[in-house]
Design a protein around this motif. Structure first.
Motif, short mmCIF file in Angstrom:
data_model
loop_
_atom_site.label_atom_id
_atom_site.label_comp_id
_atom_site.label_asym_id
_atom_site.label_seq_id
_atom_site.Cartn_x
_atom_site.Cartn_y
_atom_site.Cartn_z
N THR A 1 10.22 -4.63 -3.74
CA THR A 1 11.35 -5.56 -3.79
C THR A 1 11.98 -5.62 -5.17
OG1 THR A 1 10.32 -6.89 -2.05
CG2 THR A 1 12.05 -7.95 -3.36
N PHE A 2 11.17 -5.72 -6.21
CA PHE A 2 11.70 -5.82 -7.57
C PHE A 2 12.46 -4.56 -7.94
CE2 PHE A 2 11.53 -5.19 -12.13
CZ PHE A 2 11.88 -6.43 -12.63
N GLY A 3 11.87 -3.41 -7.69
CA GLY A 3 12.51 -2.15 -8.03
C GLY A 3 13.82 -1.96 -7.28
N ALA A 4 13.82 -2.32 -5.99
CA ALA A 4 15.05 -2.18 -5.21
C ALA A 4 16.14 -3.11 -5.74
CB ALA A 4 14.75 -2.50 -3.74
N THR A 5 15.76 -4.33 -6.08
CA THR A 5 16.73 -5.30 -6.58
C THR A 5 17.29 -4.87 -7.93
OG1 THR A 5 15.58 -7.10 -5.43
CG2 THR A 5 17.09 -7.72 -7.20
N ALA A 6 16.40 -4.48 -8.84
CA ALA A 6 16.82 -4.15 -10.20
C ALA A 6 17.66 -2.87 -10.23
CB ALA A 6 15.61 -4.00 -11.10
N SER B 1 0.83 -1.19 0.00
CA SER B 1 0.00 0.00 0.00
C SER B 1 0.87 1.24 0.00
CB SER B 1 -0.90 0.01 1.23
OG SER B 1 -1.60 1.23 1.33
N VAL B 2 0.43 2.29 -0.72
CA VAL B 2 1.19 3.54 -0.76
C VAL B 2 0.50 4.62 0.06
CG1 VAL B 2 2.13 3.02 -3.02
CG2 VAL B 2 -0.01 4.29 -2.86
N GLU B 3 -0.47 4.23 0.86
CA GLU B 3 -1.30 5.18 1.58
C GLU B 3 -0.48 6.10 2.49
OE1 GLU B 3 -4.51 3.99 4.53
OE2 GLU B 3 -5.59 4.10 2.63
N ALA B 4 0.48 5.52 3.21
CA ALA B 4 1.24 6.31 4.18
C ALA B 4 2.63 6.68 3.71
CB ALA B 4 1.34 5.53 5.49
N ARG B 5 2.98 6.34 2.47
CA ARG B 5 4.35 6.60 2.06
C ARG B 5 4.57 8.09 1.79
NH1 ARG B 5 5.41 4.18 -4.03
NH2 ARG B 5 4.68 5.98 -5.18
N LYS B 6 5.73 8.56 2.13
CA LYS B 6 6.05 9.98 1.98
C LYS B 6 7.09 10.19 0.89
CE LYS B 6 5.01 10.91 6.83
NZ LYS B 6 5.50 11.43 8.13
N PHE B 7 7.37 9.16 0.11
CA PHE B 7 8.34 9.25 -0.97
C PHE B 7 7.65 9.45 -2.30
CE2 PHE B 7 10.72 6.98 2.25
CZ PHE B 7 12.01 7.47 2.11
N ALA B 8 8.29 10.20 -3.18
CA ALA B 8 7.86 10.23 -4.57
C ALA B 8 8.24 8.91 -5.22
CB ALA B 8 8.52 11.40 -5.30
N ASN B 9 7.74 8.67 -6.42
CA ASN B 9 8.07 7.44 -7.15
C ASN B 9 9.51 7.53 -7.63
OD1 ASN B 9 8.19 5.22 -8.75
ND2 ASN B 9 6.79 5.98 -10.32
N PRO B 10 10.43 6.69 -7.12
CA PRO B 10 11.84 6.80 -7.51
C PRO B 10 12.18 6.10 -8.82
CG PRO B 10 11.59 5.13 -5.83
CD PRO B 10 10.21 5.69 -6.06
N ALA B 11 11.26 5.31 -9.37
CA ALA B 11 11.60 4.50 -10.54
C ALA B 11 11.97 5.32 -11.78
CB ALA B 11 10.45 3.55 -10.86
N LEU C 1 20.90 5.01 -5.45
CA LEU C 1 20.02 5.72 -4.52
C LEU C 1 18.56 5.48 -4.85
CD1 LEU C 1 21.93 9.12 -4.19
CD2 LEU C 1 21.67 7.37 -2.43
N ALA C 2 18.22 5.50 -6.14
CA ALA C 2 16.84 5.22 -6.54
C ALA C 2 16.43 3.83 -6.09
CB ALA C 2 16.69 5.37 -8.06
N GLY C 3 17.35 2.87 -6.20
CA GLY C 3 17.04 1.52 -5.73
C GLY C 3 16.82 1.46 -4.23
N MET C 4 17.59 2.22 -3.48
CA MET C 4 17.38 2.26 -2.03
C MET C 4 16.05 2.91 -1.67
SD MET C 4 19.92 0.68 -0.59
CE MET C 4 19.70 -0.43 -2.00
N TRP C 5 15.65 3.92 -2.44
CA TRP C 5 14.35 4.53 -2.20
C TRP C 5 13.21 3.58 -2.58
CZ3 TRP C 5 16.89 9.25 -4.79
CH2 TRP C 5 17.55 10.00 -3.82
N GLU C 6 13.45 2.73 -3.59
CA GLU C 6 12.46 1.68 -3.90
C GLU C 6 12.33 0.74 -2.71
OE1 GLU C 6 10.42 1.26 -6.26
OE2 GLU C 6 11.16 2.21 -8.10
N MET C 7 13.43 0.45 -2.05
CA MET C 7 13.39 -0.38 -0.85
C MET C 7 12.53 0.29 0.22
SD MET C 7 14.87 -3.30 0.23
CE MET C 7 16.50 -3.45 -0.51
N ALA C 8 12.67 1.61 0.34
CA ALA C 8 11.93 2.34 1.38
C ALA C 8 10.43 2.32 1.13
CB ALA C 8 12.43 3.78 1.44
N VAL C 9 10.01 2.27 -0.14
CA VAL C 9 8.57 2.25 -0.43
C VAL C 9 8.04 0.83 -0.55
CG1 VAL C 9 8.69 4.48 -1.57
CG2 VAL C 9 8.87 2.40 -2.96
N GLY C 10 8.85 -0.17 -0.21
CA GLY C 10 8.38 -1.54 -0.15
C GLY C 10 8.36 -2.27 -1.47
#
Length: 291
Positions: A127-132, A62-72, A116-125
Motif C-alpha cells: 500500500t505504501f509503495g503504491a501510494t508513494a 507474503s511474497v511467497e506466490a508473487r510473480k513480480f520483481a521488486n518494482p521499488a 507504472l512502478a506504483g501500480m506494480w507495487e499495488m499488484a504485490v500488495g
C-alpha cells in the motif's frame, strides 16, 4: 522495506539453514541479512526484505506466490533522475534557469515509468509503495503539463495573465504554483511520518524531499510578494534539498538492487534503534555476546 508485523530473525535463519537462499539461487550470509535490501528468504516462509528497496513500512504481505520483481528500485530511480535535473535547474547550475528541459523526463521517466512502478507495487500488495510511487509519478506528469508551452498554463495570454499587459501576473501565477507545491509538501509530510520506524536512509529521503517542497513553495510565495532576493535564495535552497533527495533515492534504489549475486559490496541503510528490525538486531547481538 520493513515488515513491521512479522519481522524475520537472523538467528532463525542461521539455525535452520545456515544461509538463506538469495536471488538466482545464491546463498546469502549473515552479512547479507544485515543489509535490509538483500533478497533473503527463510525456508520456513518467504518474507519481504526489510526497509528501503521494498517501499514497505506498512502492512505485511507474503511474497511467497508473487510473480513480480521488486518494482521499488525502478520507481526510486525514475524519481531520482527527474529530481536531479530539476534541482540542478533550481540551483542555477551552469547558468541554466529555464526548467523546460525537465518536461520530457517528467512526462516519460519520472511520470509514466514511476506511475507504472506504483501500480506494480499495488499488484504485490504494498500500500505504501503504491501510494508513494503512483502519487509522485502523477506529480511529475502534472508538473510536465504545467511547463508544456502548448498548455499555456503559466504563459502569456494564459489564465494567470494580466488583462492589461497579457503577461503572467505574478500575484496570481506564483501563488498558484505555491498552492501546487504546498499540497505536495503536506502529502510528503504524511509519508514522512510513515518512515519514522524504518531506516535512517529512507527517512532522510522523505525528509529532504519534504524540505525541498517547502522551500520551493515559500520561494513562489516570496516572488508573489516581490521579495525577489528571498525568492531566489529559497528556490536555490529547494534545489539543494532536492539534489540531496535525488541522491538518497538512488542510494535506496541501489540498496534494493544489490545483493551477493550481483555486487561485491552492500550498502547499509541504518535501522532506527526503536524500529522492529533495530530491536531485533540488538537482541540477536546480545544473545551472541552472551553465548
Amino acid at each position: 522495506m520493513a515488515d513491521l508485523n512479522h519481522p524475520g530473525s537472523e538467528k532463525e535463519i542461521g539455525q535452520t539453514t545456515g544461509a538463506a537462499p538469495g536471488v538466482n539461487g545464491s546463498h546469502a550470509t549473515a552479512r547479507d541479512y544485515h543489509n535490509p535490501m538483500a533478497h533473503i528468504h527463510s525456508n520456513q516462509e518467504a518474507r519481504l526484505p526489510a526497509f528501503g528497496g521494498e517501499f514497505q513500512p506498512g502492512l505485511y504481505r507474503s511474497v511467497e506466490a508473487r510473480k513480480f520483481a521488486n518494482p521499488a528500485p525502478l520507481g526510486l530511480s525514475a524519481f531520482a533522475l527527474t529530481t536531479f535535473v530539476l534541482s540542478a535547474v533550481n540551483l542555477g547550475a551552469r547558468g541554466v534557469s529555464a526548467p523546460n528541459v525537465v518536461v520530457p523526463l517528467a512526462l516519460g521517466y519520472g511520470g509514466v515509468v514511476q506511475l507504472l512502478a506504483g501500480m506494480w507495487e499495488m499488484a504485490v500488495g504494498n500500500t505504501f509503495g503504491a501510494t508513494a510511487l503512483s502519487s509522485y509519478g502523477g506529480f511529475w506528469i502534472a508538473y510536465g503539463i504545467l511547463l508544456t508551452p502548448n498548455w499555456n498554463i503559466l504563459g502569456p495570454n494564459g489564465p494567470y495573465a494580466s488583462p492589461a499587459t497579457q503577461a503572467i501576473d505574478p500575484k496570481m501565477g506564483e501563488s498558484a504554483v505555491g498552492f501546487f507545491l504546498t499540497g505536495w509538501f503536506i502529502f510528503t509530510t504524511i509519508l514522512l511520518l510513515c518512515t519514522l520506524r524504518s531506516t535512517v536512509m529512507f527517512f532522510l529521503l522523505f525528509f529532504t524531499l519534504d524540505l525541498a517542497f517547502l522551500m520551493l513553495a515559500c520561494g513562489a510565495y516570496a516572488n508573489d510578494n516581490n521579495a525577489m532576493d528571498a525568492s531566489k535564495k529559497l528556490t536555490q535552497a529547494g534545489g539543494g534539498f532536492g539534489m540531496l533527495a535525488a541522491f538518497l533515492a538512488w542510494y535506496n534504489a541501489f540498496a534494493g538492487i544489490a545483493d551477493s549475486s550481483n555486487s561485491f559490496f552492500l550498502i547499509p541503510v541504518f535501522h532506527f534503534p526503536w524500529s522492529e528490525k533495530g530491536r531485533e538486531i540488538r537482541v540477536n547481538k546480545s544473545e551472541r555476546d552472551t553465548v
